[in-house]
Design an enzyme around this catalytic site. Structure first.
Site, PDB file in Angstrom:
ATOM      1  N   LYS A 142     -28.607  -2.357 -44.461  1.00 33.17           N
ATOM      2  CA  LYS A 142     -27.837  -1.610 -45.461  1.00 33.17           C
ATOM      3  C   LYS A 142     -26.339  -1.815 -45.258  1.00 33.17           C
ATOM      4  O   LYS A 142     -25.600  -2.075 -46.221  1.00 33.17           O
ATOM      5  CB  LYS A 142     -28.184  -0.127 -45.394  1.00 33.17           C
ATOM      6  CG  LYS A 142     -27.488   0.708 -46.476  1.00 33.17           C
ATOM      7  CD  LYS A 142     -27.897   2.160 -46.385  1.00 33.17           C
ATOM      8  CE  LYS A 142     -27.285   2.838 -45.180  1.00 33.17           C
ATOM      9  NZ  LYS A 142     -27.537   4.301 -45.146  1.00 33.17           N
ATOM     10  N   ASP A 160     -29.322   3.088 -50.132  1.00 35.91           N
ATOM     11  CA  ASP A 160     -29.179   4.310 -49.350  1.00 35.91           C
ATOM     12  C   ASP A 160     -30.130   5.363 -49.922  1.00 35.91           C
ATOM     13  O   ASP A 160     -30.997   5.066 -50.743  1.00 35.91           O
ATOM     14  CB  ASP A 160     -27.731   4.795 -49.366  1.00 35.91           C
ATOM     15  CG  ASP A 160     -27.276   5.251 -50.753  1.00 35.91           C
ATOM     16  OD1 ASP A 160     -28.011   5.006 -51.743  1.00 35.91           O
ATOM     17  OD2 ASP A 160     -26.199   5.849 -50.855  1.00 35.91           O
TER      18      ASP A 160
END
Length: 240
Positions: A142, A160
């Site tokens: 991420k 997220d």
């Protein structure tokens, strides 16, 4: 009083949210076009000056709000805006600036160690390469996606909690894991919209399609959303 039989009767299972059907590609395109029209030039809400300060800010943002990270980095980046300066500041020095955010002890060590590795392996520069980024302390997929998107202009999608929720709630790109949602978005989103969609979806999830109570009455893309339990405006917001 309830009878003994009533007291021992099994309770009905909690009602699960109804799963939406996946959007069609045409609906996906229309959904994203609506977000784009509402916010033509989306940007990250993290404060940064260059790829290094962006990388540090994203590492610090894990399990913390962007606002809390910006407050911490305002002073941190004044004294340590480069990998060398971060190394000189040291773990305790970094910690003194970021104690207000979650996991600050681990993050302090990671920030200093990634600065050391940038200096020793990358001439003090943030690499524009996923494998090299993910090899740095505190950097996962991420975080690498955010840096590649924001700093280097790549069409990556950092999933997220907000994007994961939207992908499943709306039918945009359902998936059981963040990676499944990420891959689904890559397949379903128009290529020309992919890079900015990272920001559109995060901001939409943060301010409109909220976790506990989505504000569907404010959603500019509601017409294409497949969420089956859309929330109507409270009476106070319906009044002129």
């Amino acid at each position: 009083m309830p009878t003994a039989a009533a007291r021992t009767a099994p309770r009905p299972p909690p009602q699960r949210p109804r799963k939406p059907k996946p959007m069609t590609r045409a609906e996906v395109s229309a959904f994203i076009d609506a977000l784009a029209a509402h916010n033509p030039a989306p940007e990250t809400e993290l404060s940064f000056a260059d790829p290094f300060t962006l990388l540090v800010a994203v590492v610090l943002s894990a399990q913390a709000t962007d606002l809390s990270v910006n407050r911490a980095t305002e002073t941190l980046f004044q004294v340590a805006p480069t990998p060398k300066a971060m190394i000189e500041l040291g773990v305790d020095g970094v910690a003194s600036h970021i104690r207000s955010i979650g996991l600050w002890q681990t993050k302090s060590r990671n920030v200093v160690q990634l600065a050391r590795e940038l200096e020793s392996s990358h001439d003090g520069k943030v690499p524009a390469d996923r494998t090299a980024l993910e090899a740095l302390p505190g950097v996962g997929r991420k975080t690498a996606n955010v840096v590649l998107n924001v700093a280097f202009g790549e069409a990556t999608m950092a999933v997220d909690t907000h994007i994961f929720r939207l992908g499943n709630r709306t039918g945009l790109a359902p998936g059981k894991t963040p990676r499944e949602v990420e891959d689904g978005l890559h397949k379903r989103l128009p290529r020309r919209r992919l890079r900015d969609s990272h920001h559109w979806l995060i901001l939409h999830g943060r301010y409109v399609c909220k976790a506990r109570r989505p504000e569907c009455w404010r959603c500019v893309a509601a017409a294409w959303c497949h969420y089956r339990d859309k929330v109507t405006a409270p009476e106070t917001e319906q009044r002129p």
